[in-house]
Scaffold this active site. Structure first.
Site, PDB file in Angstrom:
ATOM      1  N   GLY A  95       0.840  -1.194   0.000  1.00  0.00           N
ATOM      2  CA  GLY A  95       0.000   0.000   0.000  1.00  0.00           C
ATOM      3  C   GLY A  95       0.869   1.234   0.000  1.00  0.00           C
ATOM      4  O   GLY A  95       2.030   1.187  -0.419  1.00  0.00           O
ATOM      5  N   SER A  96       0.309   2.321   0.485  1.00  0.00           N
ATOM      6  CA  SER A  96       1.010   3.601   0.406  1.00  0.00           C
ATOM      7  C   SER A  96       2.146   3.677   1.427  1.00  0.00           C
ATOM      8  O   SER A  96       2.119   3.010   2.462  1.00  0.00           O
ATOM      9  CB  SER A  96       0.025   4.736   0.657  1.00  0.00           C
ATOM     10  OG  SER A  96      -0.535   4.585   1.954  1.00  0.00           O
ATOM     11  N   GLU A 146       5.709  -3.331   0.880  1.00  0.00           N
ATOM     12  CA  GLU A 146       5.706  -3.017  -0.558  1.00  0.00           C
ATOM     13  C   GLU A 146       4.946  -1.705  -0.700  1.00  0.00           C
ATOM     14  O   GLU A 146       3.717  -1.679  -0.650  1.00  0.00           O
ATOM     15  CB  GLU A 146       4.991  -4.127  -1.350  1.00  0.00           C
ATOM     16  CG  GLU A 146       5.526  -5.537  -1.096  1.00  0.00           C
ATOM     17  CD  GLU A 146       6.893  -5.767  -1.697  1.00  0.00           C
ATOM     18  OE1 GLU A 146       7.340  -4.980  -2.544  1.00  0.00           O
ATOM     19  OE2 GLU A 146       7.548  -6.746  -1.288  1.00  0.00           O
ATOM     20  N   LEU A 147       5.694  -0.601  -0.874  1.00  0.00           N
ATOM     21  CA  LEU A 147       5.075   0.726  -0.705  1.00  0.00           C
ATOM     22  C   LEU A 147       5.014   1.527  -2.010  1.00  0.00           C
ATOM     23  O   LEU A 147       5.153   0.968  -3.090  1.00  0.00           O
ATOM     24  CB  LEU A 147       5.836   1.481   0.386  1.00  0.00           C
ATOM     25  CG  LEU A 147       6.016   0.711   1.708  1.00  0.00           C
ATOM     26  CD1 LEU A 147       6.782   1.534   2.722  1.00  0.00           C
ATOM     27  CD2 LEU A 147       4.670   0.271   2.283  1.00  0.00           C
ATOM     28  N   CYS A 205       1.850  -0.032  -9.079  1.00  0.00           N
ATOM     29  CA  CYS A 205       2.959   0.620  -8.363  1.00  0.00           C
ATOM     30  C   CYS A 205       4.179   0.826  -9.252  1.00  0.00           C
ATOM     31  O   CYS A 205       4.985   1.706  -8.998  1.00  0.00           O
ATOM     32  CB  CYS A 205       3.320  -0.190  -7.132  1.00  0.00           C
ATOM     33  SG  CYS A 205       3.581  -1.921  -7.531  1.00  0.00           S
ATOM     34  N   GLU A 207       3.389  10.383  -6.693  1.00  0.00           N
ATOM     35  CA  GLU A 207       2.884   9.169  -7.344  1.00  0.00           C
ATOM     36  C   GLU A 207       1.522   9.473  -7.968  1.00  0.00           C
ATOM     37  O   GLU A 207       0.580   9.858  -7.274  1.00  0.00           O
ATOM     38  CB  GLU A 207       2.749   8.058  -6.308  1.00  0.00           C
ATOM     39  CG  GLU A 207       2.275   6.762  -6.925  1.00  0.00           C
ATOM     40  CD  GLU A 207       2.284   5.599  -5.933  1.00  0.00           C
ATOM     41  OE1 GLU A 207       2.163   5.836  -4.718  1.00  0.00           O
ATOM     42  OE2 GLU A 207       2.400   4.460  -6.398  1.00  0.00           O
TER      43      GLU A 207
HETATM   44  P1  NAD Z   1      -3.420   2.416   1.177  1.00  0.00           P
HETATM   45  O1  NAD Z   1      -2.113   2.552   1.863  1.00  0.00           O
HETATM   46  O2  NAD Z   1      -4.366   3.530   1.249  1.00  0.00           O
HETATM   47  O3  NAD Z   1      -4.195   1.129   1.711  1.00  0.00           O
HETATM   48  C1  NAD Z   1      -3.617  -0.146   1.709  1.00  0.00           C
HETATM   49  C2  NAD Z   1      -4.259  -0.994   2.805  1.00  0.00           C
HETATM   50  O4  NAD Z   1      -3.908  -0.444   4.074  1.00  0.00           O
HETATM   51  C3  NAD Z   1      -5.781  -1.041   2.757  1.00  0.00           C
HETATM   52  O5  NAD Z   1      -6.217  -2.341   3.078  1.00  0.00           O
HETATM   53  C4  NAD Z   1      -6.160  -0.061   3.848  1.00  0.00           C
HETATM   54  O6  NAD Z   1      -7.437  -0.300   4.390  1.00  0.00           O
HETATM   55  C5  NAD Z   1      -5.075  -0.311   4.872  1.00  0.00           C
HETATM   56  N1  NAD Z   1      -4.870   0.781   5.843  1.00  0.00           N
HETATM   57  C6  NAD Z   1      -5.091   2.106   5.666  1.00  0.00           C
HETATM   58  N2  NAD Z   1      -4.807   2.778   6.817  1.00  0.00           N
HETATM   59  C7  NAD Z   1      -4.390   1.858   7.719  1.00  0.00           C
HETATM   60  C8  NAD Z   1      -3.960   1.940   9.072  1.00  0.00           C
HETATM   61  N3  NAD Z   1      -3.903   3.095   9.722  1.00  0.00           N
HETATM   62  N4  NAD Z   1      -3.615   0.799   9.702  1.00  0.00           N
HETATM   63  C9  NAD Z   1      -3.654  -0.393   9.060  1.00  0.00           C
HETATM   64  N5  NAD Z   1      -4.075  -0.524   7.778  1.00  0.00           N
HETATM   65  C10 NAD Z   1      -4.431   0.588   7.112  1.00  0.00           C
HETATM   66  O7  NAD Z   1      -3.056   2.047  -0.352  1.00  0.00           O
HETATM   67  P2  NAD Z   1      -4.047   1.896  -1.594  1.00  0.00           P
HETATM   68  O8  NAD Z   1      -4.548   3.241  -1.961  1.00  0.00           O
HETATM   69  O9  NAD Z   1      -5.009   0.785  -1.378  1.00  0.00           O
HETATM   70  O10 NAD Z   1      -3.015   1.401  -2.710  1.00  0.00           O
HETATM   71  C11 NAD Z   1      -2.249   2.260  -3.458  1.00  0.00           C
HETATM   72  C12 NAD Z   1      -0.825   2.351  -2.944  1.00  0.00           C
HETATM   73  O11 NAD Z   1      -0.271   1.041  -2.864  1.00  0.00           O
HETATM   74  C13 NAD Z   1       0.097   3.120  -3.862  1.00  0.00           C
HETATM   75  O12 NAD Z   1       0.914   3.965  -3.104  1.00  0.00           O
HETATM   76  C14 NAD Z   1       0.930   2.027  -4.534  1.00  0.00           C
HETATM   77  O13 NAD Z   1       2.204   2.424  -4.976  1.00  0.00           O
HETATM   78  C15 NAD Z   1       1.029   1.049  -3.442  1.00  0.00           C
HETATM   79  N6  NAD Z   1       1.364  -0.259  -4.000  1.00  0.00           N
HETATM   80  C16 NAD Z   1       2.637  -0.714  -3.864  1.00  0.00           C
HETATM   81  C17 NAD Z   1       3.000  -1.922  -4.426  1.00  0.00           C
HETATM   82  C18 NAD Z   1       4.392  -2.457  -4.271  1.00  0.00           C
HETATM   83  O14 NAD Z   1       4.595  -3.619  -4.561  1.00  0.00           O
HETATM   84  N7  NAD Z   1       5.349  -1.678  -3.814  1.00  0.00           N
HETATM   85  C19 NAD Z   1       2.059  -2.673  -5.124  1.00  0.00           C
HETATM   86  C20 NAD Z   1       0.753  -2.182  -5.250  1.00  0.00           C
HETATM   87  C21 NAD Z   1       0.429  -0.966  -4.674  1.00  0.00           C
END
Ligand code: NAD
Length: 482
Positions: free
Chosen positions: A237-238, A257-258, A291, A385
């Site tokens: 995620g982010s 993986e961010l 990503c 991003e």
């Molecule tokens: P996000 O970080 O908003 O959410 C990801 C997950 O984290 C979701 O399930 C969300 O509910 C959870 N989350 C949010 N706040 C939280 C907290 N305080 N505590 C625990 N969990 C929490 O990301 P997104 O918008 O779903 O995805 C997009 C991001 O993911 C982009 O930044 C992208 O680059 C990244 N991404 C990275 C890779 C990689 O391999 N590096 C792959 C895919 C996506």
């Protein structure tokens, strides 16, 4: 007027999965179709007590010990075999809740089968090392080897943009290693995760070894971070949320993986016939919500205008809109808000002197694929991003300058270089500070067998079943002193 619900056949249960039973939970949230905005399902967010129960049950399962590797591999292989039968349901659900085109959704299913098979293989070859004790004076009679043991409960927190294969890159190697898993899918895409859990149970995964809790990150996600019986967090995620999870994990291990701003460099000697469609696809598939999507495209000045024109001509042929139309190549973004943000970034770039060669028009959550040049170097299109269907092209004169500039973001997930010159390719591989450097490929060419992960603010730890299984085990040294 509220939109009428959209009916989809074969939706999975909409509560939490604990100990093999689907249970209703706390407040319900609506999952909508990302193209039409019509509601698809109401999903029950897990309560605080259900999160605790999910962890308790999986912890007890992990403590009791997993079935032997051979059985675990069989379950994962059976799951891969069952997936074809689930394809239509998975595709329908992903097209609705993730807004994927039919090609993108089918691509997720194809790759998910590979990830399952690779994980099954890894369950069977989780081996340690023999220690050459003879290297130490006085120790030559000793015999020692390492063994790998599961860490216990792995918590997988996953994003919206790969609701099937990224989830499997966590769940499948975790179980292959003998761990129990608590999964929290993105609240944008909870149904794909639930459908996958159904499939895994049908394949014979022992019920106590997989729990699913649905809900938002700042409630259900945050509660998972409070649970001390979780041994390992695997997160995609982010970067913002990654930092929160890392802080809560303390001495427990994680895999992060961010976020990313991926760069691809095109030299004047590149084979453009090959490169142009690859770049367009890598920047625009899943509406740019990948990503490793090509966001920064550095092109050697002699060919920059030609590349811009050819990319724009290609992008103009890509139909944007209804993801259910087989001709559509670029579907909606995950929300109208995301599309509005991307549109604003493009308008802002234009005000700063950027030239839009094509696209960038928004209708609700859909943005037509955009190719932009001369984007201001301090603007958001270049420096943050994008996660939208846009490619920003910048000419370069000096290859070293392109390498330096690609390195000058806080991120380091993946980069690509198109060149026929071996010295340049090797120079790029040695200089680009990214988890992956692809030569004659874009930044976005992932095979599921690859060790995949970033450096810097893009995180740490490697996915790819052979690598993830090592992350999710602990190594023990056993020494005999005869
Ligand atoms: P996000 O970080 O908003 O959410 C990801 C997950 O984290 C979701 O399930 C969300 O509910 C959870 N989350 C949010 N706040 C939280 C907290 N305080 N505590 C625990 N969990 C929490 O990301 P997104 O918008 O779903 O995805 C997009 C991001 O993911 C982009 O930044 C992208 O680059 C990244 N991404 C990275 C890779 C990689 O391999 N590096 C792959 C895919 C996506």
């Amino acid at each position: 007027m509220t939109a009428s619900p959209l009916h989809i056949d074969g939706l999975p249960p909409t509560g939490a999965l604990i100990n093999g039973r689907w249970v209703d939970g706390g407040p319900r949230f609506v999952v909508d179709d990302k193209f039409s905005g019509r509601p698809v399902a109401e999903v029950a967010a897990a309560t605080r007590a259900q999160v605790a129960e999910a962890v308790r049950v999986t912890r007890a399962a992990a403590d009791g010990g997993a079935p032997p590797p051979h059985d675990r591999a069989q379950v994962l292989r059976r799951a891969a075999a069952l997936m074809e039968g689930y394809r239509q349901r998975l595709v329908d659900v992903m097209v609705a809740e993730a807004g994927f085109t039919l090609a993108d959704a089918n691509g997720e299913v194809d790759r998910a089968m590979v990830t399952l098979s690779l994980s099954a293989d890894e369950a069977l070859r989780l081996v340690g090392d023999v220690i050459p004790f003879g290297a130490s004076p006085g120790a030559h009679r000793r015999i020692g080897f390492t063994q790998r043991f599961p860490v216990g409960v792995v918590c997988a927190i996953t994003p919206f943009n790969s609701p099937l294969n990224t989830v499997l890159h966590k769940v499948a190697p975790a179980y292959a290693a003998g761990n129990a898993v608590v999964l929290k899918p993105s609240a944008f895409t909870p149904l794909t995760g639930a459908l996958l859990a159904q499939l895994l149970l049908e394949a014979g995964l022992p019920p106590a070894f997989l729990a699913v809790v649905q809900g938002e990150g700042d409630s259900v996600g945050a509660w998972l971070l409070e649970e001390q019986d979780i041994a390992f967090y695997t997160f995609t995620g982010s970067t913002r949320v990654g930092r929160i999870i890392q802080q809560a994990a303390g001495l427990r291990r994680t895999q992060m993986e961010l976020g990313s701003i991926a760069s691809t460099i095109v030299c004047a000697d590149a084979d453009l016939e090959r490169a142009i469609p690859k770049i367009a696809n890598a920047g625009l598939r899943k509406a740019g919500q990948v990503c490793t999507s090509v966001q920064r495209l550095y092109v050697q000045r002699d060919i920059a205008e030609e590349v811009g024109e050819r990319l724009a001509a290609y992008a103009r042929t890509l139909q944007a809109g209804d993801p259910r139309d087989p001709a559509t190549k670029v579907g909606p973004l995950i929300s109208e808000q995301s599309a509005i943000r991307a549109e604003q970034w493009l308008r802002e770039a234009e005000q700063g002197g950027a030239r839009l060669l094509c696209g960038g028009q928004r209708q609700r959550s859909v943005i037509t694929p955009a190719v932009v040049t001369h984007a201001p170097q301090d603007g958001r299109v270049w420096c943050q991003e994008a996660f939208a269907p846009l490619l920003a092209l910048r000419p370069f004169d000096d290859f070293e300058e392109a390498l330096r500039d690609a390195n000058a973001t806080p991120f380091g997930l993946s980069a690509g270089v198109f060149t026929q010159d071996i010295d340049r390719a090797l120079r790029a591989a040695a200089t680009l500070r990214f988890g992956t450097v692809q030569i004659n490929e874009t930044s976005s060419a992932r095979s599921d067998v690859m060790p995949f992960g970033g450096v810097k603010d893009s995180g740490f730890g490697k996915e790819g079943p052979a690598h993830a299984i090592r992350e999710m085990t602990e190594e023990r040294l056993v020494v005999f002193n005869p």
